[in-house]
Scaffold this motif. Structure first.
Motif, PDB file in Angstrom:
ATOM      1  N   LEU A  91      -4.782  -7.488  -7.837  1.00 14.30           N
ATOM      2  CA  LEU A  91      -5.318  -6.205  -7.395  1.00 14.30           C
ATOM      3  C   LEU A  91      -5.145  -5.142  -8.472  1.00 14.30           C
ATOM      4  O   LEU A  91      -4.137  -5.099  -9.167  1.00 14.30           O
ATOM      5  CB  LEU A  91      -4.604  -5.749  -6.115  1.00 14.30           C
ATOM      6  N   TYR A  92      -6.142  -4.261  -8.565  1.00 12.32           N
ATOM      7  CA  TYR A  92      -6.019  -3.100  -9.452  1.00 12.32           C
ATOM      8  C   TYR A  92      -5.038  -2.111  -8.825  1.00 12.32           C
ATOM      9  O   TYR A  92      -5.147  -1.764  -7.654  1.00 12.32           O
ATOM     10  CB  TYR A  92      -7.366  -2.386  -9.618  1.00 12.32           C
ATOM     11  N   GLN A  93      -4.102  -1.641  -9.648  1.00 12.06           N
ATOM     12  CA  GLN A  93      -3.165  -0.631  -9.162  1.00 12.06           C
ATOM     13  C   GLN A  93      -3.910   0.657  -8.802  1.00 12.06           C
ATOM     14  O   GLN A  93      -3.540   1.356  -7.859  1.00 12.06           O
ATOM     15  CB  GLN A  93      -2.086  -0.341 -10.226  1.00 12.06           C
ATOM     16  N   GLY A  94      -4.948   0.945  -9.548  1.00  6.88           N
ATOM     17  CA  GLY A  94      -5.745   2.136  -9.258  1.00  6.88           C
ATOM     18  C   GLY A  94      -6.410   2.051  -7.905  1.00  6.88           C
ATOM     19  O   GLY A  94      -6.503   3.040  -7.177  1.00  6.88           O
ATOM     20  N   SER A  95      -6.861   0.856  -7.538  1.00  2.00           N
ATOM     21  CA  SER A  95      -7.507   0.683  -6.237  1.00  2.00           C
ATOM     22  C   SER A  95      -6.493   0.847  -5.119  1.00  2.00           C
ATOM     23  O   SER A  95      -6.784   1.456  -4.082  1.00  2.00           O
ATOM     24  CB  SER A  95      -8.158  -0.703  -6.182  1.00  2.00           C
ATOM     25  N   ILE A  96      -5.300   0.305  -5.326  1.00  2.00           N
ATOM     26  CA  ILE A  96      -4.245   0.460  -4.317  1.00  2.00           C
ATOM     27  C   ILE A  96      -3.915   1.947  -4.158  1.00  2.00           C
ATOM     28  O   ILE A  96      -3.780   2.454  -3.036  1.00  2.00           O
ATOM     29  CB  ILE A  96      -2.979  -0.331  -4.718  1.00  2.00           C
ATOM     30  N   VAL A 144       0.821  -1.209   0.000  1.00  2.00           N
ATOM     31  CA  VAL A 144       0.000   0.000   0.000  1.00  2.00           C
ATOM     32  C   VAL A 144       0.855   1.259   0.000  1.00  2.00           C
ATOM     33  O   VAL A 144       0.442   2.304  -0.488  1.00  2.00           O
ATOM     34  CB  VAL A 144      -0.960  -0.007   1.225  1.00  2.00           C
ATOM     35  N   GLY A 145       2.072   1.136   0.565  1.00  7.39           N
ATOM     36  CA  GLY A 145       2.958   2.294   0.584  1.00  7.39           C
ATOM     37  C   GLY A 145       2.749   3.192   1.791  1.00  7.39           C
ATOM     38  O   GLY A 145       3.016   4.391   1.735  1.00  7.39           O
ATOM     39  N   VAL A 146       2.239   2.638   2.890  1.00  7.26           N
ATOM     40  CA  VAL A 146       2.114   3.414   4.133  1.00  7.26           C
ATOM     41  C   VAL A 146       2.713   2.589   5.270  1.00  7.26           C
ATOM     42  O   VAL A 146       2.693   1.367   5.232  1.00  7.26           O
ATOM     43  CB  VAL A 146       0.644   3.753   4.476  1.00  7.26           C
ATOM     44  N   ASP A 147       3.241   3.293   6.268  1.00 10.62           N
ATOM     45  CA  ASP A 147       3.775   2.594   7.443  1.00 10.62           C
ATOM     46  C   ASP A 147       2.625   2.109   8.301  1.00 10.62           C
ATOM     47  O   ASP A 147       1.617   2.811   8.455  1.00 10.62           O
ATOM     48  CB  ASP A 147       4.646   3.547   8.275  1.00 10.62           C
TER      49      ASP A 147
END
Lengths: 783, 237
Positions: free
Chosen positions: A486-491, A311-314
């Motif tokens: 998973l859709y990259q757009g959804s992520i 997701v790219g979050v801590d």
């Protein structure tokens, strides 16, 4: 001389001793209670300070009273004091027990130091004919044994095997799936797996289930090892936004995962579910892709790092619970309330697959007990959207539990919930953080207008990371492995929503005006869409048929089913041509399609299979390719009214045709999940307002009713006018706008009043002159 | 054994038991005194431990109980500004006078002065003026406000500071309440009034208040004797 016998003095010593003992015990219990609850002082510092001071005073007074009683000779006083101290000892003794119980539960949940985890490892072997390469661990000397990198099971098994002086040849794998595939295809002789492999690993991949009955466990090791708890981020939860990963585990795998973000200023919570079958890079597999839920089989740390990278979050904190935790907490709360559209019978918490033992009722605001709530959160087969409806149900269960907890005022219920949580929940929140946050929320709640529904103080935005079903193909085993891409757009959308909730330096985008109608319904915007216009990676399909001769018919049919190919089976019974009593039941002895034939060129596969059971079953008939049913039976694709060899291309959701092909609705130049609402009938007030227009003067208007200055009115044509008072003389209908009076029939409005119409005099008629007056002469005819 | 001469001149012996009892009593007293000392030390330590513990209570605006007033139908919002208090008094007076038009106008003034003021709000969850909204829809109105007008209040608080946010300075009824006939909300009918209001904000050194809405048309309905706002129209939308 008689001597008087001296009066016998009463012996107060036993009373003094008992009273002293009870007094000392009271002191000990109260001091320990005060110490024990000091850890919760975050709930109300001043209150705790006052309570401690009061306890100190009470104890001193008690001790002084006991001291005074030593000098007293009054038996009543001493007896009363003894009774009181005895009772207080019982009361505070129980209080000490209760606090100890609470603290024990809390410590189990929030213990940030090293915990002890029980790890079980098994060594398994496989052979479809049950001719196992080894039936005991010592048979694995010099044999190939596979293991998944970084797993505790490997550490334990390796040490135990070495202790028995056995030296196999170890082969490491990036994940359990790759290892099991090699085990089934005989590339390795044995594999080290978690001991619950039957319900965990063999459920990660549905297609592995058929191999389970030919798998044998030849060794099992059970060890308690120390596990470093994942450190928390140390944030002040009352000031800084934070993230939490909610993990629901079953048999060592993460069955459900929700990534939440909490903003303590706005009290907004985002809750994003991630499908357990999501095919993503796994951090502890050197970022090679596998199903997300298998990451937890390695460690919680692996799962957390994987989701952080995805997701790219801590992730600041985690809260993990198992099935039993959910059941016990819900039962401690005396049930939770949900909206359930379908009645069904589901699995209970014992994970006995195939044993449906829980009935879950349908309805709005239906109350579920612990087992029902768990079954509701786990059910997916009933729904068209399967796992995704299950995610929505899980979010509903969590919100309902939070709602119940926030409304709880019963101490016994709170203790029961804590006890249930203590045995089944783990987190890296510290107790101070939890008590501080709880106190903070209660302070906010005191300002909230809706005191009966305090849980509504949180605005919870639930969503899920969307994607699409796909498959991976294992050529060697002829297996199709289900995955969810998973859709990259959804992520990206999920990440954006979380970052907005965390980042207080984001630009302001809120509307600066209000426009609202009570007749309109508001639906919060969704964080993630159901579909995105991205390139779809088609499921992997085998390129050619393998050689199934000598293999179980189940493998062939499994392969054929994945490709929608038909298999015609001719069973060879005893006495039949080619029958061999030494060959296992269900073994393929002949196939008509040569191995290596491209799948595109195959319509039907005809095979002969051994059966030892009486007469051979009737062979399956050949289907008619010119009918839809026959086309499908032959494993081809029916569309455009004909049978096609290739599957129809996946519709493009950004075009109308593609949108409708997916069963969605095209309007407003985009693809919508819901049908376009019916156009309201603007001839009625309800329809007018439903279409966002304005109803006044009995018509539907595009603009709101304009205000007219004081003293003026609005005309039918929307103009403001000053009403002209009706004169008394107007006995008919008065138009106050124009000043016209429509008088009754036969009257006219003149001079400010209705008057009867004057009948004009009749025009004069022409008659003969009778004595006077010149009369016009009649013309005389000329002749 | 100690000896003693009694009144008849005979020698008597003091029982051994008495000194034993005294010794035991002394031990008990010593135990109690020791317990008291330990309790004083330990509890004092505990009090200091709690007292020195760092508070993490975040920032919560304390409720101004002194100015928390209500009348028979409405309760004033949390931490009301002076303007809100003034309008609420007018509202109370109009209720006592049973003047529906005046009540409608004062309801609007109270709503505007509460909803569009942020200097007394603790967070996004504290949507102002809810009590003046049509009862069956106030939860929906609150939720919609948290997703729209109040959506970024946390950012405003963090970036500008509460004291620099919106505060309504004055509300003017531009077009007095007029009877509007029946107002339909789904299948329910209500007598209603229509009026227009305009308002101004206090100057802020951090925000450009001219960007924010400063006028609206209102439909106020009579919901079983309680005047409630059923619709808010932004003339510029």
């Amino acid at each position: 001389m008689e001597q008087n016998k001296p009066k016998k003095k009463p012996n107060y010593l036993p009373i003094n001793i008992l009273t002293t003992v009870f007094a000392v015990l009271i002191n000990i219990f109260l001091v320990l209670i005060a110490f024990g609850i000091a850890r919760y002082s975050g709930l109300g510092k001043m209150q705790f300070l006052i309570a401690n001071a009061i306890v100190l005073v009470i104890l001193l007074v008690l001790d002084i009273v006991v001291l005074i009683s030593f000098r007293s000779k009054k038996i009543n006083f001493k007896a009363t004091l003894l009774a009181v101290t005895f009772l207080l000892t019982l009361v505070f003794g129980y209080g000490f027990y209760a606090i100890t119980r609470v603290n024990s539960s809390i410590s189990k949940i929030t213990n940030a130091s090293a915990q002890t985890e029980s790890v079980e490892a098994s060594v398994i072997v496989y052979d479809q004919n049950q001719n196992f390469v080894a039936t005991a661990i010592n048979g694995l000397d010099k044999k190939k044994v596979g293991y998944a990198n970084g797993t505790k099971q490997y550490d334990i098994a390796q040490n135990e095997i070495k202790a028995e002086n056995i030296t196999p040849e170890y082969q490491g794998y990036e994940n359990y799936t790759a290892m099991l595939l090699d085990l089934f295809s005989k590339k390795i002789d044995a594999a080290i797996v978690p001991s619950n492999y039957a319900t965990s690993l063999f459920n990660v991949e549905e297609s592995f289930k058929e191999y389970l009955e030919d798998t044998k466990e030849i060794a099992r090791y059970d060890k308690k090892i120390s596990v470093e708890a994942t450190a928390s981020s140390g944030k002040d939860l009352t000031k800084e936004p934070f993230t939490v990963l909610l993990i629901g585990t079953a048999d060592g795998l993460s069955d459900s995962m929700m990534l939440c973000s909490v903003n303590p200023i706005s009290l907004k919570v985002t809750m994003s579910s991630i499908a357990r079958d999501s095919y993503v890079p796994i951090s502890c597999y050197n970022n090679s892709s596998s199903k997300l839920n298998s990451a937890r089989a390695v460690s919680r740390e692996c799962l957390i790092n994987t989701i952080e990278n995805l997701v790219g979050v801590d992730i600041d904190y985690y809260v993990e619970t198992n099935f039993q935790g959910v059941v016990q907490m819900v039962d401690a709360l005396d049930g939770i309330v949900v909206n359930n559209p379908y009645e069904f019978v589901g699995q209970n918490s014992s994970s006995q697959r195939g044993k449906f033992t829980v009935w879950v009722p349908a309805g709005e605001n239906v109350v579920l007990n612990g087992e029902q709530a768990l079954a509701f959160a786990r059910e997916r087969h009933l729904y068209a959207t399967g796992d995704f409806q299950r995610q929505a149900n899980q979010q509903q269960v969590i919100q309902s539990i939070i709602r119940k907890i926030m409304r709880t005022r019963d101490l016994n219920v709170a203790l029961d919930v804590l006890s249930a949580a203590g045995d089944n929940v783990q987190t890296n929140f510290t107790l101070d953080q939890l008590t501080g946050f709880f106190n903070y929320v209660m302070k906010k709640a005191s300002r909230y207008y809706n005191s009966e529904h305090v849980e509504s103080i949180f605005e919870i935005a639930g969503s899920r990371i969307t994607g699409y079903s796909s498959g991976l193909w294992d050529e060697g085993l002829g297996l199709s492995l289900y995955i969810y891409r998973l859709y990259q757009g959804s992520i990206a959308d999920t990440k954006a929503a979380i970052l907005r909730n965390l980042n207080q330096t984001t630009d302001v985008t809120a509307e600066k005006f209000v426009h609202w109608k009570s007749a309109s319904e508001f639906y919060p915007p969704t964080i993630s869409h159901e579909a995105y216009a991205e390139k779809i990676i088609a499921p992997e399909v085998p390129t050619a048929i393998a050689n199934y001769v000598g293999n179980s018919i189940g493998k062939l049919t499994s392969w054929a089913k994945a490709l929608n190919l038909q298999v015609n089976i001719e069973y060879v019974a005893p006495g039949g041509n080619g029958y061999d009593a030494n060959v296992a039941e269900g073994t393929v002895i002949a196939q008509d399609i040569a191995p290596g034939t491209p799948v595109a060129n195959i319509g039907v596969v005809n095979v002969r299979v051994i059966t030892h059971v009486g007469q051979a079953p009737t062979p399956t008939p050949t289907a008619d390719i010119n009918t839809e049913e026959g086309c499908k039976v032959l494993g081809k694709y029916w569309y455009n009214n004909k049978c096609n060899d290739q599957p129809q291309a996946t519709p493009d959701v950004t075009t109308q045709q593609g949108c409708q092909a997916l069963g969605k609705y095209w309007y407003n130049n985009q693809c919508n999940d819901q049908q376009q609402p019916a156009t309201p009938n603007t001839a009625t007030q309800q329809g007018c307002e439903a279409s966002g227009k304005y109803w006044y003067n009995n018509v539907c208007n595009d603009v709101p009713k304009p205000a007219c200055p004081n003293g003026q009115k609005l005309s039918a044509d929307g103009q403001c006018y000053t009403p002209i008072p009706k004169p008394d003389g107007c006995t008919g209908q008065w138009n106050e706008q124009t000043g016209n009076c429509i008088c009754p029939e036969g009257q006219v409005f003149e001079g400010g009043a209705c008057k009867v119409k004057d009948v004009p005099p009749a025009p004069p008629t022409t008659t003969p002159n009778e004595g006077g007056g010149e009369q016009p002469a009649e013309p005389v005819p000329q002749g | 054994m100690s000896e003693k001469i009694n009144s008849s001149g005979m020698i008597s012996h003091k029982p051994k038991k008495k000194s034993k009892y005294a010794r035991i009593n002394a031990i008990l007293i010593a135990a109690l005194i020791l317990t008291m000392v330990v309790v004083i030390v330990v509890m004092t330590f505990n009090i200091f431990r709690i007292g020195l513990k760092k508070d993490s209570l975040g920032n919560t605006v304390e409720v101004d109980k002194k100015n928390s007033v209500k009348n028979e139908l409405y309760t004033i919002g949390n931490n009301p500004t002076e303007l809100q208090q003034t309008y609420f008094k007018e509202l109370t007076k109009s209720i006592e006078e049973k003047d529906e038009k005046a009540i409608s106008e004062n309801v609007v003034k109270c709503f505007v002065s509460d909803y569009f003021t942020w200097t007394n709000k603790d967070g996004n969850y504290e949507v102002g003026g809810i009590q003046y909204i049509y009862g069956s829809k106030y939860a929906s109105f609150e939720q919609e406000s948290r997703w729209k007008f109040y959506k970024d209040l946390d950012l405003y608080l963090s970036q500008y500071g509460r004291e620099n946010l919106l505060e309504v300075k004055d509300v003017e009824i531009v077009s007095p309440a007029v009877e509007n006939g029946e107002y339909m909300i789904f299948e329910h009918q209500f007598d209603s009034y229509y009026l227009e209001a305009r308002w101004t904000y206090k100057d802020s050194s951090k925000m450009d208040t001219s960007d924010f809405q400063n006028e609206a048309y209102f439909y106020v309905i009579n919901n079983n004797g309680r005047m409630e706002i059923a619709e808010i129209v932004n003339p510029k939308s």
